[in-house]
Motif scaffolding. Structure first.
Motif, mmCIF file in Angstrom:
data_model
loop_
_atom_site.group_PDB
_atom_site.id
_atom_site.type_symbol
_atom_site.label_atom_id
_atom_site.label_comp_id
_atom_site.label_asym_id
_atom_site.label_seq_id
_atom_site.Cartn_x
_atom_site.Cartn_y
_atom_site.Cartn_z
ATOM 1 N N PRO A 177 -9.390 -13.589 15.610
ATOM 2 C CA PRO A 177 -9.638 -14.958 16.055
ATOM 3 C C PRO A 177 -8.892 -15.962 15.172
ATOM 4 O O PRO A 177 -8.937 -15.860 13.946
ATOM 5 N N PRO A 178 -8.158 -16.904 15.767
ATOM 6 C CA PRO A 178 -7.488 -17.933 14.958
ATOM 7 C C PRO A 178 -8.510 -18.907 14.374
ATOM 8 O O PRO A 178 -9.678 -18.904 14.773
ATOM 9 N N LYS A 179 -8.063 -19.738 13.459
ATOM 10 C CA LYS A 179 -8.958 -20.691 12.810
ATOM 11 C C LYS A 179 -9.094 -21.989 13.603
ATOM 12 O O LYS A 179 -9.832 -22.884 13.192
ATOM 13 N N VAL A 180 -8.380 -22.069 14.722
ATOM 14 C CA VAL A 180 -8.400 -23.291 15.523
ATOM 15 C C VAL A 180 -8.676 -22.950 16.984
ATOM 16 O O VAL A 180 -8.539 -21.794 17.401
ATOM 17 N N GLU A 181 -9.078 -23.963 17.750
ATOM 18 C CA GLU A 181 -9.244 -23.787 19.191
ATOM 19 C C GLU A 181 -7.879 -23.810 19.878
ATOM 20 O O GLU A 181 -6.929 -24.414 19.377
ATOM 21 N N SER A 182 -7.807 -23.154 21.009
ATOM 22 C CA SER A 182 -6.589 -23.152 21.813
ATOM 23 C C SER A 182 -6.871 -23.863 23.133
ATOM 24 O O SER A 182 -8.015 -24.194 23.439
ATOM 25 N N ALA A 183 -5.825 -24.082 23.903
ATOM 26 C CA ALA A 183 -5.992 -24.698 25.225
ATOM 27 C C ALA A 183 -4.828 -24.268 26.109
ATOM 28 O O ALA A 183 -3.772 -23.865 25.630
ATOM 29 N N ILE A 184 -5.062 -24.362 27.419
ATOM 30 C CA ILE A 184 -4.034 -24.036 28.407
ATOM 31 C C ILE A 184 -3.454 -25.333 28.950
ATOM 32 O O ILE A 184 -4.179 -26.254 29.323
#
Length: 264
Positions: A177-184
């Motif tokens: 899991p990355p340390k930040v949120e992602s988005a599309i």
């Protein structure tokens, strides 16, 4: 099992619900020319192949993933794997007929911005792009004048494309899991530029210079390029900050600069 590599910025998508939602947003159809950048372990590759009837181009930099992908999808004769760096890859080589390219990718955070600028060189051959990016980057891509996230990236991308924030992806959808949120984000290259710049390179210079020191005014930031009187002659306030200007405003500034230099 192939381990994610930090130097490639790898975070592999594994959440089935998120994968379904991404593919549903893309809505690939048989006969369309899909291109996946950074397929990783093939989480999106499999549903894309199913939706397109088995035809897909993928561009992958990590050479250790190539044999894994070839083994996993050996039944798909029309899966074309290109071992290459997407930052330098010539996407024109994929254009073999009149079908536009539909690009998809879970992009490493460390290359996402330069890669999108690279892809703009091929926008004439691209129908749309769906990318998973760091949430902050997607916010910048889709920002409007006055937003805190509004700046050079969003202006230059929106000059060439319509940008739409689709949905957020939590860190737990990835391994590791990355340390930040992602988005599309969905990017649709414009068939017609609404406010065309005489010289897009000059537009890039003006935008970069205007945001050189974000809290300063146009009068101060654009001083190396034009006077406050020149800015005012275009109906703009030299005391305004760049973050409050529209793309049309920046095009006016860039065109003024182009015409002034050409007449000098």
């Amino acid at each position: 099992m192939h381990r994610a590599r930090k130097r490639f910025g790898q975070n592999f998508l594994h959440d089935a619900g998120i994968i379904d939602r991404i593919v549903g947003s893309i809505a690939p159809k048989p006969g369309q020319h899909m291109v996946e950048i950074g397929p990783g372990r093939g989480a999106l590759t499999e549903p894309l192949l199913e939706a397109t009837g088995g035809e897909l181009d993928v561009v992958e930099l990590d050479r250790d993933l190539i044999p894994i992908l070839k083994t996993q999808f050996f039944r798909h004769e029309n899966l074309r794997i290109h071992e290459a760096d997407a930052l330098t890859f010539d996407f024109n080589t994929l254009v073999t007929d009149d079908r536009p390219l539909r690009l998809v990718g879970n992009l490493p955070y460390n290359i996402s911005t330069p890669l999108m600028f690279h892809l703009l060189d091929y926008s004439d051959h691209i129908h749309d792009m769906h990318f998973m990016l760091q949430k902050e980057v997607v916010q910048r891509l889709c920002a409007a004048p006055g937003d805190n996230a509004y700046g050079r990236l969003g202006i230059m991308i929106q000059y060439y494309c319509e940008a739409r924030y689709l949905f957020t992806v939590p860190p737990g959808a990835f391994a590791p899991p990355p340390k930040v949120e992602s988005a599309i984000v969905r990017l649709n290259p414009r068939t017609t530029i609404e406010y065309p710049a005489d010289d897009p390179d000059k537009l890039a210079v003006v935008v970069r210079t205007a945001f050189n020191q974000r809290r300063k005014t146009l009068r101060n930031n654009l001083k190396p390029l034009m006077s406050a009187e020149a800015i005012e002659s275009l109906g703009l306030n030299p005391g305004e900050r760049a973050e409050n200007l529209s793309i049309r405003d920046f095009v006016m500034l860039a065109n003024h600069l182009s015409r002034t230099e050409s007449s000098a």
